[in-house]
Design a protein around this motif. Structure first.
Motif, short mmCIF file in Angstrom:
data_model
loop_
_atom_site.label_atom_id
_atom_site.label_comp_id
_atom_site.label_asym_id
_atom_site.label_seq_id
_atom_site.Cartn_x
_atom_site.Cartn_y
_atom_site.Cartn_z
N SER A 152 -12.71 9.79 -42.75
CA SER A 152 -12.52 8.47 -43.34
C SER A 152 -11.83 8.65 -44.68
O SER A 152 -10.91 9.46 -44.80
CB SER A 152 -13.86 7.75 -43.47
N SER A 153 -12.24 7.93 -45.70
CA SER A 153 -11.60 8.01 -47.01
C SER A 153 -12.56 7.50 -48.07
O SER A 153 -13.39 6.62 -47.81
CB SER A 153 -10.32 7.18 -47.02
N ASN A 209 -24.38 14.18 -32.83
CA ASN A 209 -24.36 14.45 -34.26
C ASN A 209 -23.09 13.85 -34.87
O ASN A 209 -21.99 14.33 -34.59
CB ASN A 209 -24.39 15.96 -34.51
N PHE A 210 -23.24 12.82 -35.66
CA PHE A 210 -22.11 12.16 -36.30
C PHE A 210 -21.97 12.64 -37.75
O PHE A 210 -22.96 12.73 -38.48
CB PHE A 210 -22.28 10.64 -36.32
N THR A 211 -20.74 12.92 -38.16
CA THR A 211 -20.45 13.25 -39.55
C THR A 211 -19.36 12.31 -40.05
O THR A 211 -18.30 12.19 -39.43
CB THR A 211 -19.98 14.70 -39.71
N MET A 212 -19.61 11.64 -41.15
CA MET A 212 -18.63 10.78 -41.79
C MET A 212 -18.11 11.49 -43.04
O MET A 212 -18.90 11.79 -43.94
CB MET A 212 -19.24 9.43 -42.16
N PHE A 213 -16.81 11.77 -43.07
CA PHE A 213 -16.23 12.58 -44.13
C PHE A 213 -15.32 11.71 -44.99
O PHE A 213 -14.39 11.08 -44.47
CB PHE A 213 -15.43 13.73 -43.53
N MET A 214 -15.57 11.66 -46.30
CA MET A 214 -14.85 10.78 -47.19
C MET A 214 -14.23 11.55 -48.36
O MET A 214 -14.84 11.70 -49.41
CB MET A 214 -15.77 9.67 -47.69
N PRO A 215 -12.98 12.02 -48.19
CA PRO A 215 -12.31 12.73 -49.28
C PRO A 215 -11.57 11.76 -50.19
O PRO A 215 -11.21 10.65 -49.79
CB PRO A 215 -11.31 13.62 -48.53
N SER A 216 -11.34 12.19 -51.42
CA SER A 216 -10.43 11.45 -52.29
C SER A 216 -9.00 11.80 -51.87
O SER A 216 -8.78 12.34 -50.79
CB SER A 216 -10.70 11.81 -53.75
N VAL A 262 -10.22 20.89 -47.63
CA VAL A 262 -10.82 19.76 -46.95
C VAL A 262 -11.18 20.13 -45.52
O VAL A 262 -12.27 19.82 -45.03
CB VAL A 262 -9.86 18.55 -46.96
N ALA A 263 -10.28 20.84 -44.85
CA ALA A 263 -10.53 21.24 -43.46
C ALA A 263 -11.76 22.16 -43.36
O ALA A 263 -12.60 21.99 -42.48
CB ALA A 263 -9.31 21.94 -42.88
N ARG A 264 -11.86 23.12 -44.26
CA ARG A 264 -13.02 24.02 -44.25
C ARG A 264 -14.31 23.26 -44.46
O ARG A 264 -15.33 23.54 -43.81
CB ARG A 264 -12.85 25.11 -45.32
N ARG A 265 -14.27 22.29 -45.36
CA ARG A 265 -15.47 21.50 -45.62
C ARG A 265 -15.83 20.65 -44.40
O ARG A 265 -17.02 20.45 -44.12
CB ARG A 265 -15.22 20.61 -46.85
N TYR A 270 -24.56 19.97 -39.35
CA TYR A 270 -25.11 18.65 -39.02
C TYR A 270 -25.20 17.71 -40.22
O TYR A 270 -26.12 16.89 -40.32
CB TYR A 270 -26.51 18.78 -38.40
N GLU A 271 -24.25 17.80 -41.13
CA GLU A 271 -24.26 16.87 -42.26
C GLU A 271 -23.85 15.48 -41.81
O GLU A 271 -22.96 15.31 -40.98
CB GLU A 271 -23.33 17.36 -43.36
N LYS A 272 -24.49 14.49 -42.37
CA LYS A 272 -24.25 13.11 -41.95
C LYS A 272 -23.10 12.46 -42.72
O LYS A 272 -22.17 11.91 -42.13
CB LYS A 272 -25.53 12.28 -42.16
N THR A 273 -23.19 12.49 -44.03
CA THR A 273 -22.19 11.85 -44.89
C THR A 273 -21.73 12.84 -45.94
O THR A 273 -22.55 13.42 -46.65
CB THR A 273 -22.78 10.61 -45.57
N VAL A 274 -20.42 13.04 -46.02
CA VAL A 274 -19.87 14.03 -46.95
C VAL A 274 -18.82 13.38 -47.84
O VAL A 274 -17.89 12.74 -47.35
CB VAL A 274 -19.22 15.20 -46.18
#
Length: 300
Positions: free
Chosen positions: A179-180, A215-222, A253-256, A264-268
């Motif tokens: 996401s963002s 297992n859902f992970t939502m990833f929010m980078p700047s 970002v890709a590694r993270r 199993y992180e949910k929100t990053v």
């Protein structure tokens, strides 16, 4: 690096990874990382030449073996028939999938009223022309429809198509949505982009409740380095600083992202401090809005 509980269930060399939006940007870097550690990787994108290029990269870095370990599929993730064809390919070649990375999307860079053909005064109280024309309003509708297709409809089609396959074929089904930060912290010039990104974010957050076995992970980078601006569905000047000088590094970002799926992180949030920025917006909105205007060189 955190210890991975998931690798105990899905060995790196056995993992079957589908990367939607792998032809460029974060998705490309994620595909290469999974290939390097020996996973089977399916590279998906709309541009055939780029898909072939990334698939070749992955084959050069991945575990030697049958060509079926690395698949390159030309497809639009917002197109139902394309995704059903992709699902059939995964069933035929791999008998399923373990990890789905949703990294595809489009950008939009202009203030909403600018998309409608209006130029705002310095304080945003007056416009030239004074009213949006029929053509201008229609353009805003068309641009928002294109952004919605790329940032919401695509993730929706992907979820409906692949959640049943994940749950029936993997011992540890996982989905990561790229996401963002703009989806949770509003910013000027990102009205269309942010509103469509938050739609898919909330979609996947709700899906994670409806499907607790996944297992859902939502990833929010700047802001991330790269040519993401090239996918903009609107037009006009770019106001912010060059992301290739100030943005997050794609490989970092890709590694993270991969680490988050493994653990199993949910929100990053990336950088991590932005988790506090998200909270700060609700506690001190005027400060966050001032910072957002400064970042995007927005004076109205």
């Amino acid at each position: 690096m955190k210890s991975s509980r998931r690798i105990a269930k899905v060995a790196k060399i056995d993992e079957r990874v589908l990367v939607l939006g792998a032809s460029s940007g974060i998705g490309r870097s994620i595909a290469n990382l999974y290939a390097e550690r020996g996973a089977r990787v399916c590279v998906v994108g709309r541009r055939r030449d780029k898909v072939d290029e990334v698939a070749a990269e992955c084959r050069s870095k991945g575990t030697q073996g049958p060509a079926k370990r690395i698949l390159g599929v030309y497809a639009d993730f917002a197109h139902v028939e394309d995704m059903v064809r992709l699902r059939t390919t995964l069933e035929t070649e791999w008998q399923g999938v373990d990890t789905v990375i949703v990294a595809a999307g489009v950008s939009a860079l202009q203030p909403l009223l600018a998309v409608a053909g209006l130029e705002a005064s310095a304080n945003g109280s007056k416009f030239t022309p004074s009213q949006a024309t029929t053509k201008g309003i229609q353009n805003a509708v068309d641009v928002s429809a294109a952004a919605t297709r790329g940032n919401y409809v695509g993730p929706l089609v992907a979820a409906v198509t692949f959640i049943p396959l994940l749950t029936s074929t993997s011992v540890s089904p996982s989905i990561l949505l790229v996401s963002s930060l703009a989806a949770v912290i509003p910013a000027p010039t990102r009205t269309i982009y942010a509103s469509t990104k938050v739609a898919s974010l909330l979609l996947y957050q709700a899906l994670s409740i409806e499907h607790p076995s996944v297992n859902f992970t939502m990833f929010m980078p700047s802001t991330v380095e790269g040519d993401f601006r090239a996918s903009a569905v609107d037009a006009g000047p770019v106001r912010e600083a060059d992301p290739n000088k100030h943005g997050l590094k794609r490989e970092d970002v890709a590694r993270r992202c991969v680490e988050a799926v493994d653990t199993y992180e949910k929100t990053v949030f990336m950088p991590r401090v932005m988790r506090l920025g998200h909270l700060l917006y609700w506690l001190w909105p005027t400060f966050v809005e001032w910072r957002a205007r400064k970042k995007y060189n927005f004076t109205a």
